[in-house]
Design an enzyme around this catalytic site. Structure first.
Site, PDB file in Angstrom:
ATOM      1  N   LYS A 249       1.296  -1.156  -0.231  1.00  0.00           N
ATOM      2  CA  LYS A 249      -0.015  -0.134   0.194  1.00  0.00           C
ATOM      3  C   LYS A 249       0.491   1.029  -0.196  1.00  0.00           C
ATOM      4  CE  LYS A 249      -3.480   2.445   3.081  1.00  0.00           C
ATOM      5  NZ  LYS A 249      -4.097   2.426   4.041  1.00  0.00           N
ATOM      6  N   ASP A 254      -2.990  10.049   3.741  1.00  0.00           N
ATOM      7  CA  ASP A 254      -4.241   9.933   4.102  1.00  0.00           C
ATOM      8  C   ASP A 254      -4.981  10.784   4.086  1.00  0.00           C
ATOM      9  OD1 ASP A 254      -6.606   8.498   3.893  1.00  0.00           O
ATOM     10  OD2 ASP A 254      -5.597   6.871   5.102  1.00  0.00           O
ATOM     11  N   LYS A 261     -10.345  12.620   8.084  1.00  0.00           N
ATOM     12  CA  LYS A 261      -9.745  12.349   9.283  1.00  0.00           C
ATOM     13  C   LYS A 261      -9.510  13.311  10.133  1.00  0.00           C
ATOM     14  CE  LYS A 261      -6.827   8.561   8.090  1.00  0.00           C
ATOM     15  NZ  LYS A 261      -7.071   7.496   9.020  1.00  0.00           N
ATOM     16  N   ASP A 272       1.522   6.509   5.170  1.00  0.00           N
ATOM     17  CA  ASP A 272       0.667   5.793   5.074  1.00  0.00           C
ATOM     18  C   ASP A 272       0.914   4.885   3.769  1.00  0.00           C
ATOM     19  OD1 ASP A 272      -1.957   3.882   5.316  1.00  0.00           O
ATOM     20  OD2 ASP A 272      -3.216   5.399   4.189  1.00  0.00           O
ATOM     21  N   ASP A 331     -12.037   6.511   3.723  1.00  0.00           N
ATOM     22  CA  ASP A 331     -11.161   6.618   4.495  1.00  0.00           C
ATOM     23  C   ASP A 331     -10.514   5.165   4.865  1.00  0.00           C
ATOM     24  OD1 ASP A 331      -9.091   6.880   6.370  1.00  0.00           O
ATOM     25  OD2 ASP A 331     -10.795   7.245   7.950  1.00  0.00           O
ATOM     26  N   GLU A 333     -10.027   3.609   2.111  1.00  0.00           N
ATOM     27  CA  GLU A 333      -8.951   3.059   0.721  1.00  0.00           C
ATOM     28  C   GLU A 333      -7.981   2.334   0.181  1.00  0.00           C
ATOM     29  OE1 GLU A 333      -7.815   5.071   3.050  1.00  0.00           O
ATOM     30  OE2 GLU A 333      -5.378   4.989   2.778  1.00  0.00           O
ATOM     31  N   ARG A 335      -7.360  -0.811   1.197  1.00  0.00           N
ATOM     32  CA  ARG A 335      -8.276  -1.642   0.288  1.00  0.00           C
ATOM     33  C   ARG A 335      -8.390  -1.587  -0.833  1.00  0.00           C
ATOM     34  NH1 ARG A 335     -11.999  -2.537   5.129  1.00  0.00           N
ATOM     35  NH2 ARG A 335     -10.471  -1.321   6.482  1.00  0.00           N
TER      36      ARG A 335
END
Ligand code: BES
Ligand code: ZN
Ligand code: ZN
Length: 481
Positions: A249, A254, A261, A272, A331, A333, A335
């Site tokens: 990833k 993010d 967030k 991230d 959020d 995201e 996956r």
């Protein structure tokens, strides 16, 4: 830092004598200790001035022609996990503090010098940027022990330490210094040098649409920075040998997207992309160690931001696999990014197995804290091998279940899948259950680094605050054996 192994003492700015926490015994040091230094150790230990506790350091004022400064370093009790690495990290930091350029570590027999070297390299890492960059560095570290190491052994360990530090550096760089394009450049930089066994391909937005990677593309569509699919190939094995696939990833920032967030959660989100950074660390290690295997990595690099073109809650994305996904939370995201990367890896390479690494959930922190990586998968044999590697690498992992209930809960009504399901709570497991839809039954392990990749306020002798480089050593051990 140049690392050398030797069997005799030579001149240094600082000498560190490594001493275990048990009844003093001079035998394992052979002829390396002078009579007077040996006496000093004995006296200090008798008076409990120094006990050999893990990472305890004591400077002693003692005249020795080979050393300008002398320290004793404790390595703790036998088999204390991480003790050797931490002791070496503590010693190296002490050396740095006293501005010693040439450093000698004197080790008794039986102490694993590879762990000492690894600890020293990890302990030497500091994140510096701009004009803070030129602070003091130790130039030469000499390991003095009865048993000499070969230069190949040293360079392999050095590659592993450097790989971990490279991962840390990529993760620590702020998002304006680490966009998807820059991450792709860092991957390309790994192909430099004659006879380099690594090849890299970078795909942009147009390619992503051509590949029908609607899931990966959807996450990045709100950013003015172009999304990138970064594919690395290391073909160290036979030409037609089935490869191993790594997936990472690489969310360079993010924000959470429209499910924004809040303060106290958004600040560290430059980290991230730690999963992708770990895989780049591994490739930098492959370049040196050259195992006889074929290994590929597929990294999804995007920014999850807000704008007029960003994806929205309620949107339905079509992934490369054809499965449709209703966005219930922008959020979740990671996956979505991994869905297309996993499917690409599984179908393009038909690998023997896939390992993915991702800062996927904050729920991993709630479950296991900051030191234990949450892992899951679909193959028991692979899993037990992976756990063994983690143990050898002294990194803690814990397996989370993927149950039938969790699988059912990932299913949608108007789309095949939901990227987030209210009311389940088992966040890390739910992340795994979602990813499982995209591995095409390939044996697979998922590493959720949500709690372990970045430590906002934790530090120890070998891991400063910030990026940890977690799982690089476990992955290296796993791929090597
Ligand atoms: N990148 C985060 C996970 C994360 C959070 C990593 C904190 C490190 C520290 C991920 O994209 C995310 O936001 N996950 C959500 C998922 C939820 C909406 C299902 C989470 O864990 O809160
Ligand atoms: Zn998120
Ligand atoms: Zn994320």
């Amino acid at each position: 830092m140049k690392i050398i192994s030797d069997q005799t003492l030579s001149s240094s700015d600082a000498l560190f004598v490594f001493i275990p926490e048990k009844k003093w015994d001079k035998k394992p040091y052979g002829k390396l200790l002078s009579t007077s230094l040996e006496k000093e150790i004995q006296e200090r230990m008798n008076s409990k001035d120094f006990e050999g506790k893990m990472s305890e350091t004591l400077r002693v004022f003692h005249v020795l022609k080979e050393a300008k400064k002398i320290f004793f370093v404790g390595v703790g009790k036998e088999k204390e996990p991480m003790a050797l690495k931490k002791a070496a990290g503590a010693a190296l930091r002490e050396a740095k503090k006293t501005k010693a350029k040439k450093v000698v570590f004197l080790l008794p027999e039986g102490v694993d010098s590879s762990k000492i070297i690894l600890g020293a390299i990890l302990g030497s890492y500091e994140f510096k940027i701009g004009d803070k960059k030129d602070s003091f560095d130790v130039l030469e570290l000499k390991i003095v022990q009865a048993k000499k190491m070969t230069s190949t052994e040293i360079s392999r360990i050095q590659a592993l330490g450097d790989a971990t530090n490279l991962t840390r550096e990529l993760v620590n760089l702020p998002a304006n210094y680490m966009t998807p394009s820059i991450l792709a450049q860092k991957a390309q930089a790994l192909t430099k040098g004659l006879g380099n066994p690594i090849k890299v391909k970078v795909y942009g937005n147009k390619d992503l649409l051509k590949f029908k990677m609607g899931s990966l593309f959807g996450v990045g569509q709100g950013s003015t920075e172009e999304s990138k699919l970064i594919v690395l190939e290391y073909m160290g094995g036979k030409k037609n040998e089935t490869p191993i696939a790594l997936v990472g990833k690489g969310v360079c920032f993010d924000s959470g997207g429209y499910n924004l967030k809040p303060t106290n959660h958004i600040e560290t989100m430059k980290s991230d992309m730690a999963g992708a950074a770990a895989m780049l660390g591994i490739f930098s290690w492959l370049r040196v160690v050259k195992p006889k295997k074929n290994i590929v990595a597929v990294l999804g690099a995007v920014e999850n931001l807000i704008s007029g073109s960003a994806f929205k809650p309620g949107d339905i994305l079509t992934s490369m696999s054809g499965k449709t996904i209703e966005i219930t939370n922008t959020d979740a995201e990671g996956r979505l990014v991994l869905a297309d990367c996993l499917y690409y890896a599984a179908t393009k390479y038909k690998p023997a197995y896939i390992i993915d690494a991702a800062t996927l959930t904050g729920a991993a922190i709630a479950a296991l804290g900051y030191e234990i990586t949450s892992i899951m998968g679909n193959n028991e044999k692979l899993m037990s091998r992976f756990k063994k590697s983690a143990e050898m690498a002294e990194e803690m992992v814990w397996e989370m279940p993927i149950t039938e209930t969790f699988r059912k809960k990932t299913k949608g009504e108007i789309a095949d899948l939901l990227n987030w399901t209210a009311g389940v709570s088992a966040g890390s497991s739910m992340g795994g259950a979602f990813l499982e839809h995209f591995v095409e039954k390939t044996p697979w392990i998922h590493l959720d680094l949500g709690g372990t990749a970045f430590h906002e306020s934790w530090a120890d002798e070998i891991t400063p605050k910030g990026a940890t480089g977690v799982m690089v050593q476990t992955l290296a051990h796993f791929l090597e054996n």
